[in-house]
Scaffold this motif. Structure first.
Motif, PDB file in Angstrom:
ATOM      1  N   LYS A 136     -15.813 -11.794  14.825  1.00  0.00           N
ATOM      2  CA  LYS A 136     -16.271 -10.636  15.603  1.00  0.00           C
ATOM      3  C   LYS A 136     -17.879 -10.795  15.987  1.00  0.00           C
ATOM      4  O   LYS A 136     -18.221  -9.791  16.605  1.00  0.00           O
ATOM      5  CB  LYS A 136     -15.827  -9.403  15.346  1.00  0.00           C
ATOM      6  CG  LYS A 136     -14.227  -9.022  14.716  1.00  0.00           C
ATOM      7  CD  LYS A 136     -13.538  -8.491  15.764  1.00  0.00           C
ATOM      8  CE  LYS A 136     -12.082  -8.534  15.188  1.00  0.00           C
ATOM      9  NZ  LYS A 136     -11.690  -7.076  14.389  1.00  0.00           N
ATOM     10  N   THR A 180      -9.025  -8.611   7.217  1.00  0.00           N
ATOM     11  CA  THR A 180      -7.590  -7.934   6.843  1.00  0.00           C
ATOM     12  C   THR A 180      -7.228  -8.292   5.394  1.00  0.00           C
ATOM     13  O   THR A 180      -7.082  -7.453   4.739  1.00  0.00           O
ATOM     14  CB  THR A 180      -6.343  -8.758   7.609  1.00  0.00           C
ATOM     15  OG1 THR A 180      -6.710  -8.303   9.113  1.00  0.00           O
ATOM     16  CG2 THR A 180      -5.192  -8.124   7.264  1.00  0.00           C
ATOM     17  N   THR A 207     -15.773  -9.674   8.534  1.00  0.00           N
ATOM     18  CA  THR A 207     -15.131 -10.837   9.148  1.00  0.00           C
ATOM     19  C   THR A 207     -16.296 -11.723  10.159  1.00  0.00           C
ATOM     20  O   THR A 207     -16.929 -11.047  10.540  1.00  0.00           O
ATOM     21  CB  THR A 207     -13.891 -10.419   9.839  1.00  0.00           C
ATOM     22  OG1 THR A 207     -13.235 -11.436  10.238  1.00  0.00           O
ATOM     23  CG2 THR A 207     -14.208  -9.717  11.201  1.00  0.00           C
ATOM     24  N   ASP A 242     -14.601  -0.692   5.892  1.00  0.00           N
ATOM     25  CA  ASP A 242     -14.319  -1.737   6.590  1.00  0.00           C
ATOM     26  C   ASP A 242     -15.402  -1.944   8.008  1.00  0.00           C
ATOM     27  O   ASP A 242     -15.565  -1.098   8.693  1.00  0.00           O
ATOM     28  CB  ASP A 242     -12.811  -1.524   7.275  1.00  0.00           C
ATOM     29  CG  ASP A 242     -12.454  -2.740   8.322  1.00  0.00           C
ATOM     30  OD1 ASP A 242     -13.455  -3.423   8.731  1.00  0.00           O
ATOM     31  OD2 ASP A 242     -11.252  -2.554   8.827  1.00  0.00           O
TER      32      ASP A 242
HETATM   33  C1  LIG Z   1     -10.728  -7.153  13.517  1.00  0.00           C
HETATM   34  C2  LIG Z   1     -10.600  -6.094  12.516  1.00  0.00           C
HETATM   35  C3  LIG Z   1      -9.957  -6.280  11.360  1.00  0.00           C
HETATM   36  C4  LIG Z   1      -9.347  -7.608  10.874  1.00  0.00           C
HETATM   37  O1  LIG Z   1     -10.209  -8.488  10.842  1.00  0.00           O
HETATM   38  P1  LIG Z   1      -9.673 -10.180  10.674  1.00  0.00           P
HETATM   39  O2  LIG Z   1     -10.860 -10.735  10.275  1.00  0.00           O
HETATM   40  O3  LIG Z   1      -9.088 -10.618  12.166  1.00  0.00           O
HETATM   41  O4  LIG Z   1      -8.477 -10.216   9.655  1.00  0.00           O
HETATM   42  C5  LIG Z   1      -9.930  -5.311  10.417  1.00  0.00           C
HETATM   43  N1  LIG Z   1     -10.647  -3.935  10.561  1.00  0.00           N
HETATM   44  C6  LIG Z   1     -11.339  -3.973  11.985  1.00  0.00           C
HETATM   45  C7  LIG Z   1     -12.124  -2.512  12.169  1.00  0.00           C
HETATM   46  C8  LIG Z   1     -11.346  -4.937  12.863  1.00  0.00           C
HETATM   47  O5  LIG Z   1     -12.001  -4.635  13.981  1.00  0.00           O
END
Ligand SMILES: *Cc1c(COP(=O)(O)O)cnc(C)c1O
Length: 391
Positions: A205, A75, A202, A179
């Protein structure tokens, strides 16, 4: 029956891998120093750990360590990338292109920039979620400064053709941000080969800790200018101030390392689980696959189900299976998923959907139980609503 539900929500977050936790622990206690301190061993230790992690992360995406800016997650990385570029390049143009199916962490910064006088084009997608590259190219204008297209969609798993998008952007002299929160460690990502200028990552995940991520920012051909969004101590070469968090950073690098090392074997294993799950739903009447089965993340299966109420479906399965549905954000929210409606699904079918996110620790037995539970619930709800099958 006090067992916890089977976790199949890997797109929301993942449990941390024990191996990640182990490398993090010393940095909470013995090696607790501030990486910015250069007057004693505590700082040196922390700084060395961050340096090594930064090298690992950069290496995996074919970047250099100086091109990695640590953030609190994707984010923040999206916000820094999009707003940071907008603020640095507004003299050259105030037009940005993105896609209707992006995550809110891209759409909302774009909407914010519109309030500041930027113009944003939100490209539609085809019924399988893929972007039409001709539409992308046609949308690029003299004053376009940035294109932001996600690597893999968090709801339907669809993989956008990053290398082709990068090629189009660079041939028009426009910066390309992606992203990659869902794609990293699932598919190979190479910022050089794909002409990516900024990329958001990030850790949570990919079986790493929450609260840590990174923005890749290209330094050569072209050198991307970025206006910082958080000012202070000047960490991260002034691009993102704030004391670095070594345990999270070390864990992020370890999670990425494990993810990439096991990517080939895990992709294959998880793809088998996805096929197993889909083969259970496919024979049912009135089931629609959302997205593109082949051109998508191996760990994603998203279906819409005719003849059931979305919240009743979720209620029926949630003690056995933990999944997400096509209602935005929370089950209380009444808004249907903007991704599913962008594919052309009705509001009702968008609500009546299930998103399965298969993960590292799921087994064929769990997939079987999840599928059976969902199908039993679907059948009983359909009976109650006297859903008519075609047969
Ligand atoms: C989870 C996610 C985010 C947000 O990531 P955070 O690390 O939780 O802030 C942004 N973009 C996508 C595509 C996501 O799956």
């Amino acid at each position: 029956m006090s067992q916890r539900p089977i976790y199949l929500d890997a797109h929301a977050t993942t449990p941390m891998d024990q191996r990640v936790l182990e490398v993090m622990l010393p940095y909470f206690t013995e090696s607790f120093g501030n990486p910015a301190t250069n007057t004693h061993v505590y700082g040196w230790e922390a700084s060395a750990a961050v340096k090594k992690a930064r090298e690992v992360i950069a290496g995996i995406i074919n970047a250099t360590p100086e091109e990695i800016v640590f953030t609190s997650g994707a984010t923040e990385a999206n916000n820094l990338g999009i707003k940071g570029v907008a603020e640095a390049y507004f003299n050259q143009g105030k037009h940005i292109i993105t896609v209707v199916t992006e995550h809110r962490a891209v759409l909302d910064p774009c909407a914010y920039l519109e309030t500041l006088g930027f113009e944003v084009t939100y490209l539609p997608v085809q019924s399988d979620g893929l972007l039409d590259l001709q539409k992308l190219e046609a949308a690029i204008r003299e004053d376009t400064i940035l294109v932001s297209v996600m690597a893999a969609n968090n709801e339907i798993g669809v993989l956008q053709p990053l290398a082709k998008i990068g090629e189009i952007c660079h041939s028009h002299g426009v910066l390309f941000h992606s992203d990659a929160a869902q794609a990293i460690a699932k598919i190979p990502l190479d910022v050089a080969a794909m002409n990516i200028d900024l990329m958001s990552l990030t850790a949570h995940k990919i079986y790493g800790p929450k609260g840590i991520g990174a923005l890749y920012v290209r330094r050569r051909n072209p050198r991307v200018q970025l206006a910082s969004q958080i000012q202070g101590g000047g960490q991260e070469r002034g691009r993102r101030s704030g004391t670095l968090y070594p345990p999270q950073i070390v864990g992020f690098a370890k999670a990425l390392e494990i993810g990439v090392e096991s990517m080939d074997t895990e992709s294959e294993r998880i793809l088998q689980l996805k096929k197993q799950l889909w083969s259970m739903f496919k024979p049912l009447e009135g089931i629609h696959l959302n997205g593109n089965f082949d051109n998508s993340l191996h760990n994603n299966l998203n279906i819409s189900i005719e003849g059931v109420n979305g919240s009743a479906l979720l209620l029926g399965i949630q003690s056995t299976v933990a999944v997400s549905s096509g209602s935005a954000c929370s089950s209380e929210s009444t808004a249907p998923s903007h991704v599913l409606t962008a594919l052309g699904r009705s509001e009702k079918l968008a609500h009546a959907s299930l998103r399965f996110g298969i993960g590292r620790f799921n087994t064929p037995e769990e997939i079987k139980i999840a599928g059976e539970t969902a199908i039993a619930t679907i059948n009983s709800l359909r009976q109650a609503s006297q859903f008519k099958t075609k047969s």
